[in-house]
Design a protein around this motif. Sequence first.
Motif, PDB file in Angstrom:
ATOM      1  N   TYR A   1       0.827  -1.076   0.166  1.00  9.63           N
ATOM      2  CA  TYR A   1       0.093   0.026   0.056  1.00  9.63           C
ATOM      3  C   TYR A   1       0.869   1.066  -0.105  1.00  9.63           C
ATOM      4  O   TYR A   1       1.949   1.302   0.613  1.00  9.63           O
ATOM      5  CB  TYR A   1      -0.870  -0.008   1.257  1.00  9.63           C
ATOM      6  CG  TYR A   1      -1.929  -1.028   1.172  1.00  9.63           C
ATOM      7  CD1 TYR A   1      -3.183  -0.820   0.449  1.00  9.63           C
ATOM      8  CD2 TYR A   1      -1.817  -2.474   1.864  1.00  9.63           C
ATOM      9  CE1 TYR A   1      -4.290  -1.659   0.374  1.00  9.63           C
ATOM     10  CE2 TYR A   1      -2.570  -3.147   1.673  1.00  9.63           C
ATOM     11  CZ  TYR A   1      -4.073  -2.996   0.862  1.00  9.63           C
ATOM     12  OH  TYR A   1      -4.983  -4.068   1.022  1.00  9.63           O
ATOM     13  N   THR A   2       0.502   2.430  -0.855  1.00 11.89           N
ATOM     14  CA  THR A   2       1.274   3.394  -0.867  1.00 11.89           C
ATOM     15  C   THR A   2       1.409   4.223   0.514  1.00 11.89           C
ATOM     16  O   THR A   2       0.225   4.110   1.020  1.00 11.89           O
ATOM     17  CB  THR A   2       0.850   4.189  -2.011  1.00 11.89           C
ATOM     18  OG1 THR A   2      -0.342   4.594  -1.667  1.00 11.89           O
ATOM     19  CG2 THR A   2       1.091   3.606  -3.109  1.00 11.89           C
TER      20      THR A   2
ATOM     21  N   TYR B   1      -1.382   8.006   0.420  1.00 16.58           N
ATOM     22  CA  TYR B   1      -2.826   7.716  -0.105  1.00 16.58           C
ATOM     23  C   TYR B   1      -3.388   6.203   0.385  1.00 16.58           C
ATOM     24  O   TYR B   1      -4.411   5.674   0.094  1.00 16.58           O
ATOM     25  CB  TYR B   1      -3.280   8.001  -1.310  1.00 16.58           C
ATOM     26  CG  TYR B   1      -2.910   9.492  -1.744  1.00 16.58           C
ATOM     27  CD1 TYR B   1      -3.650  10.628  -0.850  1.00 16.58           C
ATOM     28  CD2 TYR B   1      -1.671   9.842  -2.482  1.00 16.58           C
ATOM     29  CE1 TYR B   1      -3.530  11.731  -1.355  1.00 16.58           C
ATOM     30  CE2 TYR B   1      -1.628  11.084  -2.856  1.00 16.58           C
ATOM     31  CZ  TYR B   1      -2.506  12.313  -2.263  1.00 16.58           C
ATOM     32  OH  TYR B   1      -2.249  13.541  -2.375  1.00 16.58           O
ATOM     33  N   HIS B   2      -2.472   5.275   0.697  1.00  9.90           N
ATOM     34  CA  HIS B   2      -2.748   3.952   1.169  1.00  9.90           C
ATOM     35  C   HIS B   2      -3.387   3.298   0.143  1.00  9.90           C
ATOM     36  O   HIS B   2      -4.446   2.626   0.223  1.00  9.90           O
ATOM     37  CB  HIS B   2      -3.679   3.921   2.279  1.00  9.90           C
ATOM     38  CG  HIS B   2      -3.552   2.788   3.070  1.00  9.90           C
ATOM     39  ND1 HIS B   2      -2.742   2.348   3.864  1.00  9.90           N
ATOM     40  CD2 HIS B   2      -4.742   1.667   3.290  1.00  9.90           C
ATOM     41  CE1 HIS B   2      -2.897   1.143   4.297  1.00  9.90           C
ATOM     42  NE2 HIS B   2      -4.013   0.670   4.108  1.00  9.90           N
ATOM     43  N   LYS B   3      -2.950   3.382  -1.112  1.00  7.06           N
ATOM     44  CA  LYS B   3      -3.556   2.746  -2.375  1.00  7.06           C
ATOM     45  C   LYS B   3      -2.824   1.430  -2.534  1.00  7.06           C
ATOM     46  O   LYS B   3      -1.572   1.255  -2.324  1.00  7.06           O
ATOM     47  CB  LYS B   3      -3.270   3.532  -3.620  1.00  7.06           C
ATOM     48  CG  LYS B   3      -4.126   4.838  -3.303  1.00  7.06           C
ATOM     49  CD  LYS B   3      -5.765   4.792  -3.752  1.00  7.06           C
ATOM     50  CE  LYS B   3      -6.392   6.038  -3.522  1.00  7.06           C
ATOM     51  NZ  LYS B   3      -7.981   5.667  -3.665  1.00  7.06           N
TER      52      LYS B   3
ATOM     53  N   ARG C   1      -1.185  -1.843  -4.529  1.00 10.91           N
ATOM     54  CA  ARG C   1      -0.283  -1.964  -5.782  1.00 10.91           C
ATOM     55  C   ARG C   1       0.144  -3.495  -5.781  1.00 10.91           C
ATOM     56  O   ARG C   1       0.035  -4.120  -4.833  1.00 10.91           O
ATOM     57  CB  ARG C   1       0.823  -1.210  -5.623  1.00 10.91           C
ATOM     58  CG  ARG C   1       0.737   0.548  -5.648  1.00 10.91           C
ATOM     59  CD  ARG C   1       0.585   0.860  -7.242  1.00 10.91           C
ATOM     60  NE  ARG C   1       0.705   2.290  -7.070  1.00 10.91           N
ATOM     61  CZ  ARG C   1       0.034   3.283  -6.841  1.00 10.91           C
ATOM     62  NH1 ARG C   1      -1.240   2.800  -6.463  1.00 10.91           N
ATOM     63  NH2 ARG C   1       0.099   4.509  -6.950  1.00 10.91           N
TER      64      ARG C   1
ATOM     65  N   GLY D   1      -7.771   4.534 -12.128  1.00  7.71           N
ATOM     66  CA  GLY D   1      -7.741   3.328 -11.647  1.00  7.71           C
ATOM     67  C   GLY D   1      -6.504   2.257 -12.205  1.00  7.71           C
ATOM     68  O   GLY D   1      -6.506   1.205 -12.258  1.00  7.71           O
TER      69      GLY D   1
ATOM     70  N   THR E   1      -3.526   2.265 -11.470  1.00  8.68           N
ATOM     71  CA  THR E   1      -2.517   1.698 -10.757  1.00  8.68           C
ATOM     72  C   THR E   1      -3.074   0.494  -9.681  1.00  8.68           C
ATOM     73  O   THR E   1      -2.373  -0.029  -9.071  1.00  8.68           O
ATOM     74  CB  THR E   1      -2.065   2.852  -9.514  1.00  8.68           C
ATOM     75  OG1 THR E   1      -3.213   3.405  -8.987  1.00  8.68           O
ATOM     76  CG2 THR E   1      -1.494   3.895 -10.209  1.00  8.68           C
ATOM     77  N   LEU E   2      -4.314   0.057 -10.178  1.00  2.00           N
ATOM     78  CA  LEU E   2      -4.925  -0.902  -9.321  1.00  2.00           C
ATOM     79  C   LEU E   2      -4.026  -2.468  -9.758  1.00  2.00           C
ATOM     80  O   LEU E   2      -3.834  -2.492 -10.899  1.00  2.00           O
ATOM     81  CB  LEU E   2      -6.355  -0.966  -9.958  1.00  2.00           C
ATOM     82  CG  LEU E   2      -7.522  -0.619  -9.116  1.00  2.00           C
ATOM     83  CD1 LEU E   2      -8.812  -0.882  -9.824  1.00  2.00           C
ATOM     84  CD2 LEU E   2      -7.715  -0.726  -7.597  1.00  2.00           C
TER      85      LEU E   2
ATOM     86  N   GLU F   1     -11.827  -1.989  -5.959  1.00  2.00           N
ATOM     87  CA  GLU F   1     -11.168  -1.153  -4.804  1.00  2.00           C
ATOM     88  C   GLU F   1      -9.818  -1.574  -4.620  1.00  2.00           C
ATOM     89  O   GLU F   1      -8.920  -0.860  -4.464  1.00  2.00           O
ATOM     90  CB  GLU F   1     -12.229  -1.439  -3.682  1.00  2.00           C
ATOM     91  CG  GLU F   1     -13.469  -0.372  -3.702  1.00  2.00           C
ATOM     92  CD  GLU F   1     -13.084   0.971  -3.609  1.00  2.00           C
ATOM     93  OE1 GLU F   1     -12.251   1.345  -2.739  1.00  2.00           O
ATOM     94  OE2 GLU F   1     -13.698   1.572  -4.272  1.00  2.00           O
ATOM     95  N   ASP F   2      -9.879  -3.009  -4.727  1.00  2.75           N
ATOM     96  CA  ASP F   2      -8.545  -3.388  -4.124  1.00  2.75           C
ATOM     97  C   ASP F   2      -7.546  -4.074  -5.518  1.00  2.75           C
ATOM     98  O   ASP F   2      -6.590  -4.117  -5.454  1.00  2.75           O
ATOM     99  CB  ASP F   2      -8.731  -4.706  -3.118  1.00  2.75           C
ATOM    100  CG  ASP F   2      -9.231  -4.397  -1.831  1.00  2.75           C
ATOM    101  OD1 ASP F   2      -9.057  -3.076  -1.464  1.00  2.75           O
ATOM    102  OD2 ASP F   2      -9.978  -5.085  -1.153  1.00  2.75           O
TER     103      ASP F   2
END
Lengths: 103, 528
Positions: free
Chosen positions: A49-50, A53-55, A57, B125, B127-128, B214-215
Amino acid sequence: MRIEEHPILGKPEERKVIPFTYDGTPLTGYEGEPIAMALEAAGIMIHRYTKKYHKPRGVFCAIGRCTDCVMVVDGIPNVRTCITPLKEGMAIQTQYGVSAQEE
Amino acid sequence: MNRYDLIIIGAGPAGLSAAISAAKNGLSVIVFDENSKPGGQLFKQIHKFFGSKEHKAKIRGFRIGEELLKEAEELKVTVVLDAIVTGLYQDKEISVKIGEEICHYKGDAVIVATGATENMVPFEGWTLPGVIGAGASQTMMNLHHIKPGNRVLMLGTGNVGLVVSFQLLQAGCQVAALVDAAPKIGGYGVHAAKVARCGVPFYLSHTIIKAEGEDCVRGVVIGKVDSSFQLIPGTEKHFDVDTICLAVGLSPMSQLLHMAGCKMQDTPLGYVPVIDENGATSVPGIYAAGDVSGIEEASSAMIEGRIAGTKAAEYLGFLSEDAAKEITAGLELALDRLRKGMFAPENRGKKITLTDEGIPVSDSLLTRGYLDEDELDRFPGIAKGKGIHPVMECTQNIPCNPCQDACPRKCIKIGENITSLPIIDEENSCSGCGMCVASCSGQAIFLLNEDYEPGYASVTLPYEFLPLPVKGDTGMALDRSGKKVCQAEIIEVKTPKAFDHTSLLTMKVPLDMAMKARFYKSRGCSHE
């Protein structure tokens, strides 16, 4: 998902099955295959997670170029899992920012 | 400091070929590659290559890789792996990171063959997890035997997008659609046709609006764009997919050449060094070969590598000017032959409406991925005949001629110019051996027998999927668009070693389906 038999490449060579852990959960993979491939076979998509922003990857380039797939491996952060061979007993952890703990 | 006559950066098709040429002429050569295995992208290329014999046509990429490695090994070329070259300086000194150590090497000549890197395109999206490069999916499937996803959408219809889509189908994935913002398919029509006849739809003038989830990727929304690539509202279309593959071009990795002070230029082939016809840059003794000097195919990269290796040998006095010329002249001709036709570097970005023979190109092929039945008659390879005969659905001028060599009865003629469309020589009669079908890298040749049985024709097609049907199986015949058109019975399956994993299926179909049926679908088969 592993390809059991391929119309051009046939069946993969026999490889040694070894244990490793993913966030503490025991899993198995083939010795020497990239860590990311063992995770992919187990259906694990999120590698990190980044920080800001906690995205989530995951694998993106699969050749060690983009660094999106880095994880904490045996306590070392920022390991490119797509080109690092899997070894017996490796402890692989989701990376949050640059550490193994959620901040 | 370690010294070598020649340092080569990159052990892909160009670098290995350069190493082989130089080592043959007595140079001490060292090759560095950042990967843990040599061969560059060749080992991910499981399709048969185009070109002619001199370009290793109809051999699969990974086998060419094996041949190159063997040759380099026999010549005792040193290949250092897991070695990242971090600097190239004007006096031909390099710094290399090997493990945790930085080492210095000096060469009297340097060949840079670092290849290219995939381009990316951002969208909501992107980068998902589940959005991957087309190269990544090749790496997963063809090197590591892993399916990158169950259902994939491919963005990009250049040769990479087309070839990888077919490989995804071969690996057992579903391909939901091929999408490209351009109004025309960018790669070879024959590659598109292979994918289209499996039932994969093409969406030209479309782009990805967003990746959903989302994930990780759960779906994708695409939309139509106008001639200035602006989204047309109300044209959104959703697909359930778990993977989005990006095949939107390659960029040369020319940073080291720039760093060494070589003169650079921006071209449609990328940011590349200014080189002469031998790959020599503006810095004496530094050469560039392969994709780093402009994006092309592995076939041309190998020839460029051999030329650069030969010129480096001449530069260092291992070869006389005349001897070098003798070698490079032949190689340059081979390179020229590859760079002809509709897809020649000089035609990039141009709209081609006629073939070299003056035949209008198929619009359907360029927008839907398959030939329309009404367009067939105008192409010389597609002819009706008595008894068994080949139907060559090869309608673009691409550099390729294995079919001509494959036919033992010399039924197929392409001629000196390897980009000419194949024609049928009526003087000689087809024996139905199928060598042409198996040798066609584009899988565009079929054998037809309209006189198979009263009311029935036989259609022989190339087949590279599992499970392989067996004689007596019944299923559905699909047309060029992948639509089911009729029942079909498999009457013969040929898989000799010489066909190299391209099986030949012969199916019996009603006579009026002879010019429609181009693929076979077993009952319960998944690749749709």
